[in-house]
Design a protein around this motif. Structure first.
Motif, PDB file in Angstrom:
ATOM      1  N   LYS A 165     -87.691 -59.271  15.469  1.00  0.00           N
ATOM      2  CA  LYS A 165     -87.664 -57.802  15.425  1.00  0.00           C
ATOM      3  C   LYS A 165     -87.095 -57.227  16.724  1.00  0.00           C
ATOM      4  O   LYS A 165     -86.340 -56.250  16.693  1.00  0.00           O
ATOM      5  N   VAL A 183     -87.240 -62.037   8.726  1.00  0.00           N
ATOM      6  CA  VAL A 183     -88.381 -61.149   8.995  1.00  0.00           C
ATOM      7  C   VAL A 183     -88.984 -60.669   7.676  1.00  0.00           C
ATOM      8  O   VAL A 183     -90.207 -60.713   7.487  1.00  0.00           O
ATOM      9  N   VAL A 218     -91.684 -63.592  14.404  1.00  0.00           N
ATOM     10  CA  VAL A 218     -91.428 -62.280  13.805  1.00  0.00           C
ATOM     11  C   VAL A 218     -91.211 -61.230  14.899  1.00  0.00           C
ATOM     12  O   VAL A 218     -90.253 -60.443  14.830  1.00  0.00           O
TER      13      VAL A 218
END
Length: 152
Positions: free
Chosen positions: A47, A18, A43
């Motif tokens: 997350k 990330v 991403v």
């Protein structure tokens, strides 16, 4: 499978990806809409996985573990992270003959009690990362929700 999803093993590498992808994405002006969408989805998904780990006890409860497994499978649909990002987070000795998959298996003691054919297969997989990736993906796809595979 529970130990493979341990916070100790998964969070740091995911956070590194990330951390590498966000600035990389901002700097990439020539990506197609599909590529940008896939990288942004990677991403977001990474997350989401990290949030699950931060908000849950270790080891993960069964429902959270199932959610992480679902998200990891979904992540495969978006393709591989960019090579530039992966090279940034790879260990310095990775290109210099550092530990490979076969070394990893030996270090973890996972090569014990293997027959000659299994050792040959292990050696072939260590020499061909693309084949290793394919085999691991096939294994993950085959796991599904099979109760017989759960660790005791």
């Amino acid at each position: 499978m529970t130990s493979m999803l341990s916070s100790d093993l998964i969070c740091q590498p995911l956070q590194q990806i990330v951390d590498g992808m966000e600035p990389w994405l901002k700097s990439q002006k020539g990506l197609s809409a599909t590529e940008r969408s896939n990288y942004e989805a990677q991403v977001r998904t990474l997350k989401h996985i990290l949030v699950i780990y931060k908000e849950s006890p270790d080891p993960l409860p069964a429902d959270k573990r199932d959610e992480v497994q679902r998200l990891l499978t979904e992540l495969q649909d978006y393709g591989q992270p960019p090579d530039e990002v992966m090279k940034q987070i790879a260990p310095a000795d990775a290109d210099e003959g550092g530990e490979n998959f076969e070394d990893f298996m030996k270090t973890m003691g996972l090569d014990q009690n293997l027959g000659a054919s299994e050792k040959d297969l292990l050696k072939k997989l260590a020499e061909d990362p693309d084949e290793l990736t394919k085999v691991m993906k096939d294994m993950a796809d085959g796991l599904g929700n099979d109760e017989a595979c759960k660790q005791q």
